[in-house]
Design a protein around this motif. Structure first.
Motif, PDB file in Angstrom:
ATOM      1  N   LEU A  90      12.057 -31.652  -4.709  1.00  0.00           N
ATOM      2  CA  LEU A  90      11.373 -30.363  -4.672  1.00  0.00           C
ATOM      3  C   LEU A  90      12.338 -29.277  -4.225  1.00  0.00           C
ATOM      4  N   ARG A  91      12.585 -28.301  -5.106  1.00  0.00           N
ATOM      5  CA  ARG A  91      13.478 -27.188  -4.777  1.00  0.00           C
ATOM      6  C   ARG A  91      12.694 -25.943  -4.414  1.00  0.00           C
ATOM      7  N   THR A  92      11.448 -25.917  -4.807  1.00  0.00           N
ATOM      8  CA  THR A  92      10.626 -24.730  -4.598  1.00  0.00           C
ATOM      9  C   THR A  92       9.207 -25.163  -4.302  1.00  0.00           C
ATOM     10  N   THR A  93       8.463 -24.308  -3.616  1.00  0.00           N
ATOM     11  CA  THR A  93       7.082 -24.646  -3.282  1.00  0.00           C
ATOM     12  C   THR A  93       6.122 -24.334  -4.421  1.00  0.00           C
ATOM     13  N   LYS A  94       6.596 -23.652  -5.466  1.00  0.00           N
ATOM     14  CA  LYS A  94       5.704 -23.211  -6.532  1.00  0.00           C
ATOM     15  C   LYS A  94       5.312 -24.376  -7.459  1.00  0.00           C
ATOM     16  N   GLY A  95       3.995 -24.574  -7.641  1.00  0.00           N
ATOM     17  CA  GLY A  95       3.510 -25.550  -8.614  1.00  0.00           C
ATOM     18  C   GLY A  95       3.684 -27.002  -8.211  1.00  0.00           C
ATOM     19  N   MET A  96       3.902 -27.272  -6.931  1.00  0.00           N
ATOM     20  CA  MET A  96       4.143 -28.641  -6.484  1.00  0.00           C
ATOM     21  C   MET A  96       2.962 -29.555  -6.784  1.00  0.00           C
ATOM     22  N   GLY A 118      12.805 -32.940  -0.254  1.00  0.00           N
ATOM     23  CA  GLY A 118      12.837 -31.487  -0.170  1.00  0.00           C
ATOM     24  C   GLY A 118      14.269 -30.998  -0.155  1.00  0.00           C
ATOM     25  N   LEU A 119      14.631 -30.033  -0.997  1.00  0.00           N
ATOM     26  CA  LEU A 119      16.003 -29.551  -1.127  1.00  0.00           C
ATOM     27  C   LEU A 119      16.090 -28.055  -0.843  1.00  0.00           C
ATOM     28  N   SER A 120      17.131 -27.660  -0.118  1.00  0.00           N
ATOM     29  CA  SER A 120      17.369 -26.231   0.098  1.00  0.00           C
ATOM     30  C   SER A 120      18.866 -26.008   0.270  1.00  0.00           C
ATOM     31  N   LEU A 121      19.295 -24.752   0.105  1.00  0.00           N
ATOM     32  CA  LEU A 121      20.692 -24.414   0.315  1.00  0.00           C
ATOM     33  C   LEU A 121      21.016 -24.426   1.810  1.00  0.00           C
ATOM     34  N   PRO A 122      22.270 -24.684   2.187  1.00  0.00           N
ATOM     35  CA  PRO A 122      22.654 -24.639   3.601  1.00  0.00           C
ATOM     36  C   PRO A 122      22.300 -23.280   4.213  1.00  0.00           C
ATOM     37  N   GLY A 123      21.660 -23.310   5.345  1.00  0.00           N
ATOM     38  CA  GLY A 123      21.295 -22.068   6.012  1.00  0.00           C
ATOM     39  C   GLY A 123      19.923 -21.547   5.651  1.00  0.00           C
ATOM     40  N   GLU A 124      19.322 -22.069   4.578  1.00  0.00           N
ATOM     41  CA  GLU A 124      17.991 -21.625   4.165  1.00  0.00           C
ATOM     42  C   GLU A 124      16.914 -22.415   4.900  1.00  0.00           C
ATOM     43  N   TYR A 154      16.785 -32.286   2.723  1.00  0.00           N
ATOM     44  CA  TYR A 154      18.241 -32.197   2.612  1.00  0.00           C
ATOM     45  C   TYR A 154      18.673 -30.752   2.391  1.00  0.00           C
ATOM     46  N   MET A 155      19.785 -30.368   3.025  1.00  0.00           N
ATOM     47  CA  MET A 155      20.437 -29.104   2.733  1.00  0.00           C
ATOM     48  C   MET A 155      21.695 -29.420   1.938  1.00  0.00           C
ATOM     49  N   CYS A 156      21.844 -28.816   0.777  1.00  0.00           N
ATOM     50  CA  CYS A 156      22.996 -29.123  -0.071  1.00  0.00           C
ATOM     51  C   CYS A 156      23.286 -27.947  -1.000  1.00  0.00           C
ATOM     52  N   LYS A 157      24.526 -27.837  -1.447  1.00  0.00           N
ATOM     53  CA  LYS A 157      24.914 -26.770  -2.372  1.00  0.00           C
ATOM     54  C   LYS A 157      24.646 -27.157  -3.823  1.00  0.00           C
ATOM     55  N   ASN A 158      24.704 -28.449  -4.105  1.00  0.00           N
ATOM     56  CA  ASN A 158      24.519 -28.907  -5.478  1.00  0.00           C
ATOM     57  C   ASN A 158      23.287 -29.796  -5.551  1.00  0.00           C
ATOM     58  N   TYR A 159      22.156 -29.207  -5.994  1.00  0.00           N
ATOM     59  CA  TYR A 159      20.909 -29.948  -6.059  1.00  0.00           C
ATOM     60  C   TYR A 159      21.018 -31.167  -6.977  1.00  0.00           C
ATOM     61  N   ALA A 220      15.529 -19.344 -11.211  1.00  0.00           N
ATOM     62  CA  ALA A 220      16.738 -18.919 -11.922  1.00  0.00           C
ATOM     63  C   ALA A 220      17.689 -18.193 -10.979  1.00  0.00           C
ATOM     64  N   VAL A 221      17.140 -17.332 -10.123  1.00  0.00           N
ATOM     65  CA  VAL A 221      17.967 -16.600  -9.161  1.00  0.00           C
ATOM     66  C   VAL A 221      18.639 -17.573  -8.194  1.00  0.00           C
ATOM     67  N   LYS A 222      17.892 -18.561  -7.722  1.00  0.00           N
ATOM     68  CA  LYS A 222      18.447 -19.546  -6.794  1.00  0.00           C
ATOM     69  C   LYS A 222      19.575 -20.327  -7.450  1.00  0.00           C
ATOM     70  N   GLU A 223      19.397 -20.673  -8.725  1.00  0.00           N
ATOM     71  CA  GLU A 223      20.421 -21.439  -9.423  1.00  0.00           C
ATOM     72  C   GLU A 223      21.711 -20.629  -9.575  1.00  0.00           C
TER      73      GLU A 223
END
Length: 230
Positions: A90-96, A118-124, A154-159, A220-223
């Motif tokens: 899961l990269r986003t909460t939308k439509g889960m 659950g995935l997010s960028l470092p610091g997010e 997980y926090m990671c730069k490359n989902y 798209a913006v996150k990518e």
């Protein structure tokens, strides 16, 4: 067509219909699936190399990019008997919940375990917190259906890299992803995340498009942010 239909019917235990469509394969398959009110498109795919490393098969990517019907891609000559362990990143909460409701019958039929990542960028941290809150809502459905599951964050730069690593580590049989589009390259590619997962996964991947336009734009913006940070 008649010969192929008879050959397939001789090997399987359920009814089939054979149809012929003309035109660009990607468009034709997607259009036919919608016309026939199909709930799923199943396609084979194989990895590319060199300059095309991040492109999935031409027809497969065109179908995923252009249709609103979920697409199940099966790599190479992979034989699929059942799905006992399913990875749900899961990269986003939308439509889960909507995506979960689509795969719930697959889980029930196979008595499968659902692995939620659950995935997010470092610091997010705020994104990870939002995902955690949404997962709590999802857990209510899982507990009600007595589905086996486990969660991790997980926090990671490359989902895509993280998803592929988890798929291998957890020995999953299926990966379910949100195949949102990368708007910058929408005429040529599926979003980089979906591209890399589908192209490099050693197991089947179920790609479900984001139906909410605002959510798709947010993805798209996150990518693009991820691309700039790599």
């Amino acid at each position: 067509s008649d010969h192929l239909e008879k050959k397939i019917k001789a090997k399987i235990l359920f009814n089939i219909q054979a149809h012929i469509a003309f035109g660009n394969p990607g468009d034709a398959i997607g259009d036919k699936a919608i016309t026939l009110n199909c709930e799923l498109i199943v396609m084979g795919t194989h990895g590319a190399s060199g300059a095309r490393e991040f492109c999935i098969g031409t027809n497969a990517y065109a179908v995923i990019k252009n249709t609103t019907v979920p697409v199940l891609t099966i790599p190479g000559k992979k034989k699929v008997k059942d799905f006992k362990r399913i990875l749900f990143p899961l990269r986003t909460t939308k439509g889960m919940v909507d995506r979960y409701e689509f795969i719930e019958p697959i889980i029930e039929r196979n008595n499968a375990e659902l692995i939620i990542a659950g995935l997010s960028l470092p610091g997010e941290v705020y994104v990870l917190t939002d995902i955690e809150l949404e997962i709590k809502e999802l857990l209510k459905l899982l507990r009600a259906s007595e589905t086996q599951f486990k969660t991790a964050f997980y926090m990671c730069k490359n989902y895509a890299k993280k998803v592929l690593e988890l798929a291998k580590k957890e020995k999953v049989d299926l990966i379910v992803i949100n195949a949102s589009l990368d708007y910058k390259w929408r005429q040529f590619f599926v979003g980089p995340y979906a591209q890399q997962v589908v192209n490099h996964a050693q197991v089947p991947v179920l790609s479900i498009r984001t139906f909410n336009a605002a959510a798709a734009f947010e993805d798209a913006v996150k990518e693009e942010i991820i691309e700039m940070q790599q």
